[in-house]
Motif scaffolding. Sequence first.
Motif, PDB file in Angstrom:
ATOM      1  N   ALA A 531       5.996  34.932 -21.905  1.00 17.11           N
ATOM      2  CA  ALA A 531       6.317  35.765 -20.736  1.00 17.11           C
ATOM      3  C   ALA A 531       7.780  35.591 -20.335  1.00 17.11           C
ATOM      4  O   ALA A 531       8.453  36.562 -19.949  1.00 17.11           O
ATOM      5  CB  ALA A 531       5.389  35.410 -19.569  1.00 17.11           C
ATOM      6  N   ARG A 532       8.287  34.354 -20.404  1.00 19.59           N
ATOM      7  CA  ARG A 532       9.709  34.150 -20.082  1.00 19.59           C
ATOM      8  C   ARG A 532      10.613  34.834 -21.109  1.00 19.59           C
ATOM      9  O   ARG A 532      11.640  35.411 -20.749  1.00 19.59           O
ATOM     10  CB  ARG A 532      10.011  32.649 -20.037  1.00 19.59           C
ATOM     11  CG  ARG A 532       9.476  31.946 -18.800  1.00 19.59           C
ATOM     12  CD  ARG A 532      10.074  30.554 -18.657  1.00 19.59           C
ATOM     13  NE  ARG A 532       9.723  29.698 -19.778  1.00 19.59           N
ATOM     14  CZ  ARG A 532       8.638  28.928 -19.812  1.00 19.59           C
ATOM     15  NH1 ARG A 532       7.804  28.908 -18.795  1.00 19.59           N
ATOM     16  NH2 ARG A 532       8.387  28.164 -20.858  1.00 19.59           N
ATOM     17  N   SER A 535      10.792  38.585 -20.302  1.00 18.52           N
ATOM     18  CA  SER A 535      11.009  38.919 -18.882  1.00 18.52           C
ATOM     19  C   SER A 535      11.976  40.077 -18.694  1.00 18.52           C
ATOM     20  O   SER A 535      11.957  40.733 -17.651  1.00 18.52           O
ATOM     21  CB  SER A 535      11.521  37.684 -18.125  1.00 18.52           C
ATOM     22  OG  SER A 535      12.742  37.225 -18.707  1.00 18.52           O
ATOM     23  N   THR A 539       6.932  42.519 -16.914  1.00 19.13           N
ATOM     24  CA  THR A 539       6.561  41.609 -15.829  1.00 19.13           C
ATOM     25  C   THR A 539       5.094  41.243 -16.015  1.00 19.13           C
ATOM     26  O   THR A 539       4.262  42.090 -16.360  1.00 19.13           O
ATOM     27  CB  THR A 539       6.756  42.257 -14.447  1.00 19.13           C
ATOM     28  OG1 THR A 539       5.961  43.444 -14.358  1.00 19.13           O
ATOM     29  CG2 THR A 539       8.221  42.596 -14.224  1.00 19.13           C
TER      30      THR A 539
END
Length: 765
Positions: A531-532, A535, A539
Amino acid sequence: MEDLQFSTFNGVTEAMPAEPSCFSEFGEDVRLRRDPEDSAVPDEAGESLFDSMLCDSNSRLVPSGFSSSSCTEPDGVLRFVNSGHETTVEASSTLKFMGDSSFNGGTVLRTDEDITDAGDFPFLYQSARFGNFCYQFHGLPRGDCFVDLHFAEIIYTNGPKGIRVFDVLIQEDKVLSEFDIFSVVGANKPLQLVGVRVSVKEDGELVVRFQGINGSPVVNAICIRKAPEGAAPQQPKEYLRCNHCASEIEVSSAEKRLMRTKATDKYEKKIQQLTTDCQRKANECHEAWMSLTAANEQLEKVRMELDNKTFQARSLDQTVGEQAENLRNIATMYDQHKKSWTAAINNMREKIRIMKEEHIRLSRDAHSCIESIPELNNMVAGVQALVAQCEDLKLKYSEEQAKRKQLYNQIQETKGNIRVFCRCRPLSREESSNGCATVVDFDAAKDGDLGVLTGGSNKRTFKFDRVYTPKDGQVDVFADASPLVVSVLDGYNVCIFAYGQTGTGKTFTMEGPEHNRGVNYRTLEQLFSVARERSDAFTYNLSVSVLEVYNEQIRDLLATSPASKKLEIKQTSEGSHHVPGIVEAKVDNINDVWSVLQAGSNARAVGSNNVNEHSSRSHCILCIMVKTKNLMNGECTKSKLWLVDLAGSERLAKTDAQGERLKEAQNINKSLSALGDVIYALATKSSHIPYRNSKLTHLLQDSLGGDSKTLMFVQISPSEHDLSETLSSLNFATRVRGVELGHARKQIDTSELQRVKALVRENLT
């Protein structure tokens, strides 16, 4: 002063020029301010966490417990109610703590934990009323009084912040906004709201209302004190101040009313103008309605074209059916070729055996005739050529095996079978000391084959997608499961579950200890990492729920109090299944995840039997909800990841359970039997799949028979004493591997699209 209009911001009234002309005496920009001696309103730049929750500027928050020294007047306390406490306690001749009364709604909670810095009466903070409730006091004397509220976080002692946020209203005036006890003082610590001035009318009634925003409100005690005579706060004076020269002038009430009257006239003119604009917009809406009618006619034409496209799609479906038939023919040809290849390989093996025997014989003859044969070097060269030929045949055989495995995996992926991994634990110290033999053969583990010695020289071979030996660690296990985990962020439903008898390491594989964590923790760690990395384009919102199926009942392991009604499985309008009312803990980092997982693990039902001293007696289910939004095209997805640690699958005779343990074992076998029935129905492509025969299969219905991606860990023991249970688990896993699911489908979230459509319909009407 006649051309000013007033606005209020943070308790300070501003006077702004109604026209761009200069103010006659004080300059161009004049502000109305309060008396500098009024310190009740804090500076916005220095506003603390306490002040951000206070709506009454005359009150304050005190991070300590109640002290008897705060009651200086003998007759000052009118009522002092200890919420959640049943009896009345007389602390002194002038101070009496009444039992819980005058409430409407809520429930009682008590704790034996020590309250830090609790003042002279710690028991005030060891009981509380929580839920949605209010207090209604009668018979109070008319006039002003002070209300003090006492709080302590004794329920969510491990946080996190924001798990309980609520408002407090007194006489329908808000005195606390978005109040979070844990974020101010933490757990098991008192917090007082002191000095809220309220007015009691002739009916002598005072109402204190608690409204939840996130979680349920809570209060430990309520104190109502008589306000001293002459203690009413003074009304602040108001001045006009010029921003250019800083001159000040006091404004009288008459002048202020005149300014407000002129401002009212001006706003009435604006209202008339807005009314005209509204009529104009109504006309525009009528024109838009006419345009919509024309668009509907055009839509009818599009529908006709859509019917034509539907007919074409049906033709394409027929073509797809023909292609499927071709694919089945290819699969049949593959089976025929496979048989011929197997026969050729067996023939090669026989030739290799004969050549090895010939090589041995020739070597023996060469040694015996080493001095009598003049062309020994030529014979040695010939033998070396034969050896090289044997090695070439071995290489070709290995290449053929690799091609066969690649084709097999492609066919399995085309069918969409459930992936099945087998993991075997090592022998325990007790088993090794007792001389227990190993019945598992890992010679072909790298090819996914597992051999089990069933007695004498008999051996059964099982085929899986991956086989882990006792030497393989948690990192090796998760490496093969991680591609399925990443699919959750792409919008696909995924289910990973561990099956096997008690003591084979299911909980170790799924959870693992803190120094060697398992699939659950590593899965969430990888989700946050990916997810990072994404990003910039996506989202993600992640939330976690921890459930268990115990005695055919669903329990929420994150709930802080017993549920008032049973948790049931419901079907949404989109066709998916969920459990309304469960706690969904929002997690932002891996530390939050570890706290949630430990809380759920500690609440899981465990029991003792002959198989394991601390055996899990329930199916533990970790559900991870992922909401994704593509920042490039606005596409939203809503997917779930199920991580399931099933209860032990051993038979009742082996557990030697009695009483309550017997009932638990019967329910476990019932749910696992229902799981087997579902697997059999899927494998035989039955028209009816009995998902509702068990809470477990009903809850996992979307993952077992839908369009999700599914992975099963079958855990086995190498001990000869567990041979029957091991064979039972492997047979079950083989049936699971034969189930064919549909192709995985991305779970598009249509809620955002429905909201936009609703707004359009509202504007049109």
